[in-house]
Design a protein around this motif. Structure first.
Motif, mmCIF file in Angstrom:
data_model
loop_
_atom_site.group_PDB
_atom_site.id
_atom_site.type_symbol
_atom_site.label_atom_id
_atom_site.label_comp_id
_atom_site.label_asym_id
_atom_site.label_seq_id
_atom_site.Cartn_x
_atom_site.Cartn_y
_atom_site.Cartn_z
ATOM 1 N N ARG A 226 0.832 -1.205 0.000
ATOM 2 C CA ARG A 226 0.000 0.000 0.000
ATOM 3 C C ARG A 226 0.869 1.258 0.000
ATOM 4 O O ARG A 226 0.586 2.218 -0.718
ATOM 5 C CB ARG A 226 -0.917 -0.024 1.226
ATOM 6 C CG ARG A 226 -1.931 1.122 1.284
ATOM 7 C CD ARG A 226 -2.851 1.006 2.485
ATOM 8 N NE ARG A 226 -3.783 -0.105 2.340
ATOM 9 C CZ ARG A 226 -3.698 -1.251 3.005
ATOM 10 N NH1 ARG A 226 -2.682 -1.461 3.856
ATOM 11 N NH2 ARG A 226 -4.572 -2.210 2.828
ATOM 12 N N SER A 227 1.947 1.244 0.801
ATOM 13 C CA SER A 227 2.849 2.398 0.840
ATOM 14 C C SER A 227 3.539 2.604 -0.497
ATOM 15 O O SER A 227 3.792 3.751 -0.905
ATOM 16 C CB SER A 227 3.897 2.207 1.941
ATOM 17 O OG SER A 227 3.292 2.145 3.213
ATOM 18 N N TYR A 229 2.330 2.195 -3.441
ATOM 19 C CA TYR A 229 1.419 2.947 -4.301
ATOM 20 C C TYR A 229 1.222 4.380 -3.791
ATOM 21 O O TYR A 229 1.234 5.337 -4.577
ATOM 22 C CB TYR A 229 0.065 2.238 -4.386
ATOM 23 C CG TYR A 229 0.005 1.184 -5.468
ATOM 24 C CD1 TYR A 229 -0.340 1.521 -6.769
ATOM 25 C CD2 TYR A 229 0.304 -0.142 -5.193
ATOM 26 C CE1 TYR A 229 -0.384 0.562 -7.777
ATOM 27 C CE2 TYR A 229 0.261 -1.110 -6.178
ATOM 28 C CZ TYR A 229 -0.085 -0.752 -7.469
ATOM 29 O OH TYR A 229 -0.127 -1.694 -8.463
ATOM 30 N N LEU A 230 1.048 4.536 -2.474
ATOM 31 C CA LEU A 230 0.822 5.875 -1.918
ATOM 32 C C LEU A 230 2.019 6.784 -2.129
ATOM 33 O O LEU A 230 1.862 8.000 -2.267
ATOM 34 C CB LEU A 230 0.492 5.767 -0.423
ATOM 35 C CG LEU A 230 -0.874 5.178 -0.076
ATOM 36 C CD1 LEU A 230 -1.013 5.009 1.433
ATOM 37 C CD2 LEU A 230 -2.000 6.048 -0.614
ATOM 38 N N ASP A 231 3.205 6.229 -2.176
ATOM 39 C CA ASP A 231 4.402 7.039 -2.396
ATOM 40 C C ASP A 231 4.618 7.365 -3.869
ATOM 41 O O ASP A 231 5.555 8.091 -4.212
ATOM 42 C CB ASP A 231 5.643 6.317 -1.857
ATOM 43 C CG ASP A 231 5.643 6.213 -0.338
ATOM 44 O OD1 ASP A 231 4.899 6.986 0.301
ATOM 45 O OD2 ASP A 231 6.357 5.344 0.202
ATOM 46 N N TYR A 234 -0.756 7.166 -6.038
ATOM 47 C CA TYR A 234 -2.025 6.433 -6.148
ATOM 48 C C TYR A 234 -2.709 6.422 -4.778
ATOM 49 O O TYR A 234 -2.680 5.435 -4.041
ATOM 50 C CB TYR A 234 -1.769 5.021 -6.671
ATOM 51 C CG TYR A 234 -1.258 5.029 -8.086
ATOM 52 C CD1 TYR A 234 -2.135 5.010 -9.170
ATOM 53 C CD2 TYR A 234 0.102 5.107 -8.355
ATOM 54 C CE1 TYR A 234 -1.660 5.054 -10.478
ATOM 55 C CE2 TYR A 234 0.584 5.155 -9.647
ATOM 56 C CZ TYR A 234 -0.295 5.130 -10.701
ATOM 57 O OH TYR A 234 0.167 5.179 -12.002
ATOM 58 N N ILE A 235 -3.348 7.561 -4.455
ATOM 59 C CA ILE A 235 -3.885 7.741 -3.106
ATOM 60 C C ILE A 235 -5.144 6.925 -2.873
ATOM 61 O O ILE A 235 -5.553 6.722 -1.725
ATOM 62 C CB ILE A 235 -4.167 9.233 -2.834
ATOM 63 C CG1 ILE A 235 -5.256 9.752 -3.755
ATOM 64 C CG2 ILE A 235 -2.895 10.052 -2.958
ATOM 65 C CD1 ILE A 235 -5.661 11.185 -3.445
ATOM 66 N N ASN A 236 -5.795 6.473 -3.940
ATOM 67 C CA ASN A 236 -7.027 5.692 -3.793
ATOM 68 C C ASN A 236 -6.777 4.203 -3.953
ATOM 69 O O ASN A 236 -7.734 3.428 -4.081
ATOM 70 C CB ASN A 236 -8.076 6.147 -4.811
ATOM 71 C CG ASN A 236 -8.549 7.568 -4.552
ATOM 72 O OD1 ASN A 236 -8.684 7.976 -3.401
ATOM 73 N ND2 ASN A 236 -8.792 8.333 -5.606
ATOM 74 N N ASP A 238 -6.422 0.465 -3.252
ATOM 75 C CA ASP A 238 -7.128 -0.304 -2.233
ATOM 76 C C ASP A 238 -6.826 -1.785 -2.430
ATOM 77 O O ASP A 238 -6.783 -2.283 -3.564
ATOM 78 C CB ASP A 238 -8.633 -0.058 -2.342
ATOM 79 C CG ASP A 238 -9.395 -0.796 -1.245
ATOM 80 O OD1 ASP A 238 -8.876 -0.868 -0.122
ATOM 81 O OD2 ASP A 238 -10.497 -1.306 -1.537
ATOM 82 N N SER A 296 3.376 11.888 -2.663
ATOM 83 C CA SER A 296 4.091 10.840 -1.942
ATOM 84 C C SER A 296 3.759 10.967 -0.457
ATOM 85 O O SER A 296 4.053 11.993 0.158
ATOM 86 C CB SER A 296 5.604 10.947 -2.152
ATOM 87 O OG SER A 296 6.299 10.079 -1.280
ATOM 88 N N ARG A 297 3.168 9.931 0.096
ATOM 89 C CA ARG A 297 2.856 9.966 1.529
ATOM 90 C C ARG A 297 4.131 10.005 2.353
ATOM 91 O O ARG A 297 4.190 10.660 3.409
ATOM 92 C CB ARG A 297 2.023 8.740 1.921
ATOM 93 C CG ARG A 297 1.572 8.766 3.380
ATOM 94 C CD ARG A 297 0.737 7.572 3.750
ATOM 95 N NE ARG A 297 1.499 6.337 3.694
ATOM 96 C CZ ARG A 297 1.019 5.159 4.118
ATOM 97 N NH1 ARG A 297 -0.216 5.081 4.585
ATOM 98 N NH2 ARG A 297 1.764 4.073 4.046
#
Length: 783
Positions: A226-227, A229-231, A234-236, A238, A296-297
């Protein structure tokens, strides 16, 4: 629920048996007690002598006695107006035996049983045993041991006791045969499965054990996915579902992860909100997130941490900074707002020390960078902790900053330390191929009488060298950290009988010196020293011409006053076998006017540790040296020459065999004898150039790597002479084509006797006259 219904039914039947009519209790008699005291029964019974007993109160009494857990059967009877309570106690556990467990230790299992209410001497309840058995089964399943079984036997014992025998068959951990990610279109399945710590069975699995399924590891892998993708915007993203399939034989696992990637988002705007308390331009300089970047988270959370730490440095110890993303689905962009809540500035009320029973408080207090009365700076508090750790007096240093009761803007800073022995009387034995048996002994106290001063007396004796030394250092000769040290030494070096190819001569040296150190930053120091030294040279009949040339020109006894100035800087994370940081030093040493000889030496040493991964580290190192004479002294005295080869230099070559060679004795000097059969011997030079690179990696099958270093290395270097005489046949100036090089494997293990080091090296570039040595080892020194 079933138990409560059964209790109620039994109680109702008992009450019916007693009597349908109420009566006034004149006495209470309890039958059947063995271990349980009558007081425990009367304490739990809601009826007392003189109370009126009716159906409802008798039912309540039965329930209350069952709730104690002491009894497996309870009967209430009536003898006139006497209430008769007949009980059958539950058995106690006399012993617990566990067999077959390896993955979970017996000690941990016993602790778990005790926490669940099963222990020797406790009341036995079968329901508790069944719950524990099921829980153990779940723990083994969580480890991927699906074929594990847990059986529990209850063996009756005399005097209403039972013994428990728990038999465990742990089975084998199910191996992962396939990991499948479904729904990915942007990133390849290979890129995504690379994020997993769990791997399918491969040739390294025997060492890494990474193909064994565990629920906790899979949860961590899903978070890393998940990280990933979030980085990358791709904030959505799942993870819609995860399936773990087990083959019928329970030996293989198939993992399928279904994902929905969503759309990629870029940063539209970055804003600051709240009370910044520090200049806005300083906060903006910490923003790692910029307009137009892919969201990027990781960068967002790191920015929050940097701002929080910046506020903490100014006393806002309890600041809270949150990055809040606001997505815009219409154009797939994100606004990021960093909301800053600084809280109140906190000031330090007191700095307290705990655990230092031997070390004076002032020794700790002089290392402080955080001061009482000033605002609580996160950086200064942590820096003070680091300085305490570097002292070497403590096994562990912890710090806490509790709020002062009744005040909302003050904290105490509490440093708790665990002291370790700072004084020792030691004896050491070492062996090196080049030096033979090395005997050493020392009396040292690095925290003399708790003052922080260092005192040591040492003796070292090997086949070719005897050395005595004494030193004393006061690291805080002045309150601002200027150090003062004294030392005295005697050193006798005789190469005439040594089994290495070094020109034969002996040197007796003794002297004394004083040094001053001055800190110029948290990690850097300047040092200044003066040393008065007396050297006497002895030679043999077959001593090489270069030595007799020097003796005829300069003499064989010298008294020199050496002055030195040096700079050093170190950010290494550990003093022994470091893995991060760097260290370097530069030293200039020269004789002063009035000395018998005039010469100087400049030395540089440096090393850098750069982590490549969590377990692999790159080490780069170099040692450079240059010396020469000035005034009436021609060149660097030969006994001050540099040598190269062996440990701490270029492994794979014999100690001190690289570089210029001596000219065999020609007998041209009075008192010498020509030896045409003498081979050229290593003579050293006034220029030293060595360096190399290493990749440090963990040794397989060894859990504790703290006292072990394993590396693949490339070493190179040699010595040269810029003052070759016309008669020298084997001397040359700096020529990089004559530098030696080798590759190999090195291991250092810190043992009770000292560091044990060995290397296997293959020379890949061998200069003229150099001598190789593939296997090298040493006990008592590190490389």
């Amino acid at each position: 629920m079933k138990r409560l219904l059964l209790t109620a039914v039994l109680a109702a039947l008992m009450v019916t048996e007693v009597h349908a009519e109420s009566f006034k209790i004149s006495d209470i008699r309890v039958n059947g007690l063995q271990r349980v005291s009558a007081g425990s029964v009367f304490g739990a019974l809601p009826l007392n002598v003189g109370d009126e007993a009716d159906d409802r109160r008798l039912v309540d009494s039965t329930r209350a006695l069952f709730k104690t857990g002491f009894f497996q059967d309870i009967q209430l009877g009536r003898d006139g107006n006497v209430l008769v309570i007949s009980v059958v106690e539950r058995p106690s556990v006399s012993s617990i035996e566990i067999e077959g467990n390896k993955a979970i230790s017996t000690e941990d299992l016993m602790k778990g049983l005790k926490q669940s209410g099963l222990a020797e001497g406790e009341i036995f309840q079968r329901a508790t045993l069944e719950g524990v058995r099921n829980e153990l089964q779940r723990q083994y399943v969580a480890q991927g041991r699906y074929s594990a079984t847990v059986d529990a036997d209850v063996v009756p014992q005399p005097r209403n006791r039972v013994s428990l025998k728990i038999k465990i068959n742990e089975g084998t951990v199910a191996a992962i045969q396939h990991i499948n990610v479904v729904g990915n279109t942007v990133f390849s399945e290979e890129d995504l499965t690379d994020q997993f710590q769990l791997k399918t069975t491969n040739w390294l699995s025997f060492f890494k054990n990474d193909d064994k399924y565990a629920r906790e590891k899979l949860s961590g892998d899903l978070e890393r996915l998940r990280s990933y993708y979030l980085d990358r915007g791709y904030i959505n993203m799942d993870i819609t579902s995860t399936q773990v399939s087990i083959t019928p034989d329970k030996k293989s696992v198939y993992i399928t992860v279904n994902i929905n990637e969503g759309q990629k988002y870029n940063v539209r705007d970055v804003k600051l909100s709240g009370d910044l308390k520090v200049p806005e331009d300083q906060v903006k300089a910490l923003l790692l997130v910029q307009k137009g970047q892919v969201f990027s988270r990781k960068l967002m959370t790191t920015t929050s941490e940097l701002i929080t730490r910046r506020l903490g440095n100014d006393g806002y110890t309890f600041a809270n900074v949150n990055g809040v993303p606001t997505p815009h689905d219409d154009d797939h962009t994100v606004d990021i707002t960093f909301v800053v809540d600084p809280g109140k500035r906190a000031y330090v009320n007191r700095i307290n020390y705990r655990g230092n029973t031997k070390t004076d408080d002032k020794v700790l207090r002089r290392e402080m960078r955080q001061m009482e009365g000033g605002w609580a700076s996160t950086y200064l508090i942590d820096q003070s902790k680091t300085r305490l750790e570097r002292l070497g007096y403590f096994k562990e240093v912890n710090v806490e900053t509790p709020a002062v009761p009744g005040v909302d803007d003050q904290v105490d800073v509490n440093y708790s330390v665990e002291e370790q022995a700072s004084g020792s009387i030691t004896a050491s034995v070492g062996f090196a191929q080049s030096a033979g048996l090395i005997l050493g002994g020392s009396i040292s106290q690095s925290n003399f009488l708790g003052t922080g001063n260092k005192v040591s007396i040492g003796l070292t004796k090997s086949e070719y060298q005897t050395r005595y030394n004494f030193s004393y250092v006061d690291p805080y000769f002045t309150p601002d950290g200027v150090s003062l040290g004294y030392n005295a030494f005697y050193r006798k070096t005789d190469y005439s009988d040594l089994d290495v190819d070094i020109s034969s001569y002996s040197v007796d040296s003794y002297g004394a010196g004083v040094t001053f150190g001055y800190p110029i930053s948290e990690t850097s120091r300047m040092t200044y020293g003066l040393t008065l030294q007396r050297d006497t040279i002895s030679t043999g009949d077959y001593t090489v011409d270069e030595i007799f040339d020097f003796i005829n020109r300069e003499g064989d006894s010298f008294t020199n006053l050496k002055a030195s100035v040096g700079w050093s800087d170190s950010t290494l994370n550990k003093g022994t076998l470091p893995t991060r940081g760097h260290s370097q030093s530069l030293t200039l040493e020269t004789t002063t006017p009035g000395s018998d000889l005039s010469f100087y030496k400049i030395d540089y040493r440096g090393q850098l540790f750069a982590p490549l991964t969590d377990t692999y580290t790159l080490r780069l190192h170099s040692e450079l040296g240059y010396g020469d004479g000035f005034g009436d002294t021609k060149g660097l005295p030969f006994y001050e020459n540099y040598y190269a080869g062996g440990f701490n230099s270029v492994r794979g070559f014999k100690d001190s065999t690289l570089g210029p060679r001596s000219t065999p004795s020609t007998g041209k000097y009075p008192g010498t004898i020509a030896d045409p059969d003498q081979d050229p011997e290593a003579f050293g030079g006034n220029v030293l150039i060595t360096g190399g690179a290493e990749v440090l990696f963990p040794m397989p099958f060894v859990k504790d790597q703290r006292s072990l270093r394993t590396s693949l290395f490339l070493d190179m270097g040699s010595t040269f002479d810029t003052n070759c005489s016309s008669s020298s046949k084997y001397c040359e100036s700096v020529d990089f084509s004559q530098m030696a090089a080798s590759v190999g494997l090195g291991v250092t293990w810190v043992t009770a006797l000292g560091p044990l080091s060995f290397s296997l090296a293959t020379p890949i570039k061998k200069p003229d006259y150099s001598e190789t040595q593939i296997f090298q080892f040493s006990l008592g020194q590190t490389f």
